[in-house]
Design a protein around this motif. Structure first.
Motif, PDB file in Angstrom:
ATOM      1  N   ALA A 199      43.009  37.514  52.070  1.00 43.29           N
ATOM      2  CA  ALA A 199      41.585  37.480  51.704  1.00 43.29           C
ATOM      3  C   ALA A 199      40.716  38.266  52.678  1.00 43.29           C
ATOM      4  N   ALA A 200      40.997  38.154  53.947  1.00 46.01           N
ATOM      5  CA  ALA A 200      40.186  38.838  54.953  1.00 46.01           C
ATOM      6  C   ALA A 200      40.492  40.325  55.020  1.00 46.01           C
ATOM      7  N   ARG A 201      41.547  40.757  54.357  1.00 41.47           N
ATOM      8  CA  ARG A 201      41.978  42.153  54.437  1.00 41.47           C
ATOM      9  C   ARG A 201      41.541  43.000  53.256  1.00 41.47           C
ATOM     10  N   VAL A 202      40.549  42.540  52.512  1.00 40.39           N
ATOM     11  CA  VAL A 202      40.019  43.339  51.406  1.00 40.39           C
ATOM     12  C   VAL A 202      38.872  44.190  51.955  1.00 40.39           C
ATOM     13  N   LYS A 203      38.715  45.361  51.401  1.00 39.30           N
ATOM     14  CA  LYS A 203      37.649  46.273  51.819  1.00 39.30           C
ATOM     15  C   LYS A 203      36.286  45.603  51.677  1.00 39.30           C
ATOM     16  N   LYS A 204      35.368  45.902  52.587  1.00 37.15           N
ATOM     17  CA  LYS A 204      34.011  45.366  52.498  1.00 37.15           C
ATOM     18  C   LYS A 204      33.414  45.778  51.153  1.00 37.15           C
ATOM     19  N   GLY A 205      32.939  44.800  50.400  1.00 32.56           N
ATOM     20  CA  GLY A 205      32.390  45.066  49.079  1.00 32.56           C
ATOM     21  C   GLY A 205      33.448  45.154  47.991  1.00 32.56           C
ATOM     22  N   GLY A 206      34.720  45.027  48.368  1.00 28.72           N
ATOM     23  CA  GLY A 206      35.809  45.055  47.393  1.00 28.72           C
ATOM     24  C   GLY A 206      35.880  43.739  46.631  1.00 28.72           C
ATOM     25  N   LEU A 207      36.967  43.549  45.929  1.00 29.15           N
ATOM     26  CA  LEU A 207      37.126  42.350  45.100  1.00 29.15           C
ATOM     27  C   LEU A 207      38.279  41.488  45.582  1.00 29.15           C
ATOM     28  N   LEU A 208      38.032  40.208  45.698  1.00 36.37           N
ATOM     29  CA  LEU A 208      39.074  39.220  45.896  1.00 36.37           C
ATOM     30  C   LEU A 208      39.098  38.397  44.624  1.00 36.37           C
ATOM     31  N   ILE A 209      40.207  38.454  43.903  1.00 37.40           N
ATOM     32  CA  ILE A 209      40.377  37.695  42.668  1.00 37.40           C
ATOM     33  C   ILE A 209      41.355  36.567  42.969  1.00 37.40           C
ATOM     34  N   VAL A 210      40.924  35.347  42.729  1.00 32.58           N
ATOM     35  CA  VAL A 210      41.681  34.169  43.127  1.00 32.58           C
ATOM     36  C   VAL A 210      42.073  33.353  41.904  1.00 32.58           C
ATOM     37  N   ASP A 211      43.334  32.893  41.900  1.00 36.17           N
ATOM     38  CA  ASP A 211      43.808  31.977  40.863  1.00 36.17           C
ATOM     39  C   ASP A 211      43.506  30.558  41.336  1.00 36.17           C
ATOM     40  N   SER A 212      42.445  29.967  40.798  1.00 39.98           N
ATOM     41  CA  SER A 212      42.014  28.642  41.244  1.00 39.98           C
ATOM     42  C   SER A 212      42.990  27.534  40.857  1.00 39.98           C
ATOM     43  N   THR A 213      43.985  27.854  40.038  1.00 41.61           N
ATOM     44  CA  THR A 213      45.012  26.863  39.716  1.00 41.61           C
ATOM     45  C   THR A 213      45.756  26.465  40.984  1.00 41.61           C
ATOM     46  N   TYR A 214      46.025  27.438  41.849  1.00 42.67           N
ATOM     47  CA  TYR A 214      46.817  27.201  43.062  1.00 42.67           C
ATOM     48  C   TYR A 214      46.067  27.452  44.362  1.00 42.67           C
ATOM     49  N   VAL A 215      44.932  28.113  44.305  1.00 44.19           N
ATOM     50  CA  VAL A 215      44.151  28.388  45.516  1.00 44.19           C
ATOM     51  C   VAL A 215      42.954  27.442  45.521  1.00 44.19           C
ATOM     52  N   LYS A 216      42.995  26.482  46.421  1.00 43.26           N
ATOM     53  CA  LYS A 216      41.931  25.475  46.489  1.00 43.26           C
ATOM     54  C   LYS A 216      40.927  25.776  47.595  1.00 43.26           C
ATOM     55  N   ASN A 217      41.351  26.477  48.627  1.00 46.32           N
ATOM     56  CA  ASN A 217      40.471  26.831  49.741  1.00 46.32           C
ATOM     57  C   ASN A 217      40.414  28.345  49.856  1.00 46.32           C
ATOM     58  N   ILE A 218      39.254  28.900  49.575  1.00 37.40           N
ATOM     59  CA  ILE A 218      39.098  30.356  49.618  1.00 37.40           C
ATOM     60  C   ILE A 218      38.652  30.752  51.017  1.00 37.40           C
ATOM     61  N   PRO A 219      39.491  31.511  51.724  1.00 33.24           N
ATOM     62  CA  PRO A 219      39.134  31.946  53.077  1.00 33.24           C
ATOM     63  C   PRO A 219      37.961  32.923  53.065  1.00 33.24           C
ATOM     64  N   ALA A 220      37.349  33.088  54.215  1.00 38.77           N
ATOM     65  CA  ALA A 220      36.258  34.059  54.359  1.00 38.77           C
ATOM     66  C   ALA A 220      36.787  35.456  54.068  1.00 38.77           C
ATOM     67  N   THR A 221      35.964  36.261  53.410  1.00 40.18           N
ATOM     68  CA  THR A 221      36.364  37.612  53.031  1.00 40.18           C
ATOM     69  C   THR A 221      35.147  38.529  53.051  1.00 40.18           C
ATOM     70  N   PRO A 222      35.354  39.805  53.358  1.00 37.82           N
ATOM     71  CA  PRO A 222      34.239  40.752  53.275  1.00 37.82           C
ATOM     72  C   PRO A 222      33.998  41.234  51.842  1.00 37.82           C
ATOM     73  N   GLY A 223      34.828  40.804  50.923  1.00 36.74           N
ATOM     74  CA  GLY A 223      34.725  41.231  49.532  1.00 36.74           C
ATOM     75  C   GLY A 223      33.953  40.234  48.676  1.00 36.74           C
TER      76      GLY A 223
END
Length: 185
Positions: free
Chosen positions: A84-108
């Motif tokens: 999550a933290a390794r996405v380009k600034k302003g990029g997209l982090l797409i998360v599957d909420s079925t299995y991802v309950k805690n979304i880390p900080a991200t520049p995207g």
């Protein structure tokens, strides 16, 4: 000036992310773009960490590895924590909420979809969550046309699964459209 977009599709082994990466790269090539696809997965394969990386460009690709992805797909908590933290600034982090309950900080920018649950409920099999995710990726980014993505999909899946996979792709495009936010091409 050519446009290059880097994707990192990550999750657990067995989720079909490598196939999704292959299909995405195939679609780009069918559209006349350049594409590079690479993959890695843990020694456990099924259930262990897995990722596929795809670089798509209108011009030459100078370096075949994803350095700073424009788009990160995280289909497991481990993948979200790691990338999550390794996405380009302003990029997209797409998360599957079925299995991802805690979304880390991200520049995207973060997009949350119940990808695996949607595959199970709308299409009838969680097995095609990777194809739902592919529809979301293509729908949000416009990196390849829907028609060409469908052609690439149909050329890469097992015979007899065409209807199931096309329904999954449609579900992904519907989710992307419902998000009502489009990424500039």
């Amino acid at each position: 000036m050519s446009r290059t977009i880097e994707f990192r599709l990550s999750g657990s082994g067995g989720q079909g992310l490598i196939l999704a990466g292959v299909i995405l790269a195939d679609a780009a090539i069918r559209e006349g773009k350049n594409a590079v696809q690479a993959q890695s997965y843990g020694p456990e394969a099924r259930g262990g960490a897995s990722k596929a990386e795809v670089i798509i460009s209108d011009g030459e690709i100078d370096y075949p590895k994803v350095v700073l992805p424009d788009v990160v797909l995280a289909m497991s908590q481990e993948a979200a924590n790691k990338y999550a933290a390794r996405v380009k600034k302003g990029g997209l982090l797409i998360v599957d909420s079925t299995y991802v309950k805690n979304i880390p900080a991200t520049p995207g920018r973060v997009y949350v979809f119940p990808i695996s649950r949607l595959a199970r409920e709308k299409v009838g099999k969680e097995l095609v969550a990777n194809i739902v995710a592919l529809g979301i990726l293509a729908g949000l980014t416009g990196v390849v046309s829907r028609q060409v993505l469908e052609q690439a999909l149909l050329s890469r899946i097992p015979k007899g699964t065409e209807t199931l996979n096309m329904q999954a792709l449609e579900a992904g495009f519907e989710m992307a459209k419902a998000s009502s936010v489009k990424v500039p091409a």
